[in-house]
Enzyme design. Structure first.
Site, short mmCIF file in Angstrom:
data_model
loop_
_atom_site.label_atom_id
_atom_site.label_comp_id
_atom_site.label_asym_id
_atom_site.label_seq_id
_atom_site.Cartn_x
_atom_site.Cartn_y
_atom_site.Cartn_z
CE LYS A 14 -2.28 -0.90 3.85
NZ LYS A 14 -1.70 -2.19 4.27
NE ARG A 89 -4.25 -1.37 10.10
CZ ARG A 89 -3.15 -0.84 9.59
NH1 ARG A 89 -3.14 0.38 9.13
NH2 ARG A 89 -2.04 -1.57 9.55
NE ARG A 128 7.99 -3.52 6.32
CZ ARG A 128 6.74 -3.08 6.27
NH1 ARG A 128 6.23 -2.66 5.14
NH2 ARG A 128 6.00 -3.08 7.37
NE ARG A 161 7.06 -0.94 10.63
CZ ARG A 161 5.99 -0.74 9.84
NH1 ARG A 161 6.14 -0.14 8.67
NH2 ARG A 161 4.79 -1.15 10.20
NE ARG A 172 2.02 -5.05 11.36
CZ ARG A 172 3.01 -4.80 10.49
NH1 ARG A 172 4.15 -5.45 10.59
NH2 ARG A 172 2.85 -3.93 9.54
P1 AMP Z 1 0.90 0.30 9.19
O1 AMP Z 1 2.17 1.03 9.01
O2 AMP Z 1 -0.23 0.83 8.36
O3 AMP Z 1 1.05 -1.20 9.08
O4 AMP Z 1 0.43 0.58 10.72
C1 AMP Z 1 1.24 0.22 11.81
C2 AMP Z 1 0.40 0.13 13.06
O5 AMP Z 1 -0.22 1.39 13.35
C3 AMP Z 1 -0.75 -0.85 13.04
O6 AMP Z 1 -0.32 -2.19 13.30
C4 AMP Z 1 -1.64 -0.30 14.14
O7 AMP Z 1 -1.12 -0.59 15.43
C5 AMP Z 1 -1.51 1.20 13.92
N1 AMP Z 1 -2.51 1.72 12.97
C6 AMP Z 1 -2.27 2.27 11.75
N2 AMP Z 1 -3.41 2.63 11.15
C7 AMP Z 1 -4.42 2.29 12.00
C8 AMP Z 1 -5.84 2.39 11.95
N3 AMP Z 1 -6.48 2.91 10.89
N4 AMP Z 1 -6.54 1.92 13.02
C9 AMP Z 1 -5.94 1.42 14.10
N5 AMP Z 1 -4.60 1.27 14.20
C10 AMP Z 1 -3.84 1.71 13.18
#
Ligand code: AMP
Length: 218
Positions: A14, A89, A128, A161, A172
């Site tokens: 994404k 999400r 990654r 990370r 996740r």
């Molecule tokens: P990402 O980089 O999009 O994978 O996001 C990393 C982490 O941020 C996720 O595993 C969640 O803990 C938090 N996070 C990001 N976007 C959201 C969202 N829309 N709702 C809830 N938690 C989020």
């Protein structure tokens, strides 16, 4: 006006597609994950609240996320369109977004759903690595840096990370399956969903997305 959502499991690409879309359409890229990571780095109150959830691979509670996104979408640079990456999400987040946009007489143009097999995602995510300094993304097998542990672009330190550790990755993906995947049906029912095979090369996926957006806009 293009109001886009990028939907898909963690590691589907994404963020990568968002960057390409930004270059092509000059729209602001809103990644809630990036907003949380920046807040954690700053040590702000938001960062302190969010850190526990990110480290555990869990979702930050809807009320916190929704407040941040509404505030961001109300800024002048989002009035001509935006690319949401990693938001919504959950179904409540999607409902809130619909209400918020309807209140401003706007709506989502399209939801770009990037589909990738879970086993492929596990390999992608656990391999990654990211530069601590400039956030450039590497992969231990597919895209290693020239010198181990050192960023090719800025010489910064490359790290994994915490949420890319295997156990957290599995968590996740489980969270995605249970809480986020229902959004596929939500947006399909509303005629917004466009699905792409995220196992194709980056440029192929991007070209298909652009074609679909052009077809939609006539
Ligand atoms: P990402 O980089 O999009 O994978 O996001 C990393 C982490 O941020 C996720 O595993 C969640 O803990 C938090 N996070 C990001 N976007 C959201 C969202 N829309 N709702 C809830 N938690 C989020």
């Amino acid at each position: 006006m293009l109001n886009l959502i990028l939907l898909g499991p963690p590691g589907a690409g994404k963020g990568t597609q968002a960057e390409l879309l930004v270059e092509r359409f000059h729209l602001p890229h809103i990644s809630t994950g990036d907003i949380f990571r920046a807040a954690i780095k700053e040590g702000s109150p938001l960062g302190q609240k969010a850190k526990v959830f990110l480290d555990a691979g869990k979702l930050v509670p809807d009320d916190i996320v929704v407040g941040i996104v509404e505030e961001r979408l109300s800024q002048p640079d989002c009035q001509e369109g935006f690319i949401l990456d990693g938001f919504p999400r959950t179904i409540p987040q999607a409902e809130m977004l619909d209400r918020y946009l309807a209140g401003a007489d706007r709506q989502i143009t399209a939801v770009i759903n990037i589909d990738v097999d879970f086993e492929v995602l596990i390999r992608r995510l656990t391999g990654r690595r990211v530069c601590r300094n400039c956030q450039a993304v590497y992969h231990i097998v597919n895209k290693p840096s020239q010198k181990s542990g050192v960023c090719d672009h800025c010489g910064g330190e490359i790290y994994q990370r915490q949420d890319d550790a295997e156990e957290t990755v599995r968590k996740r993906l489980e969270v995605y399956r249970d809480q986020t995947a229902p959004l596929i049906a939500y947006y399909r029912e509303r005629g917004k969903l466009k699905t792409f095979n995220g196992e194709e090369p980056i440029q192929v996926v991007f070209d298909q997305i652009c074609l679909a957006l052009e077809e939609q806009n006539g």
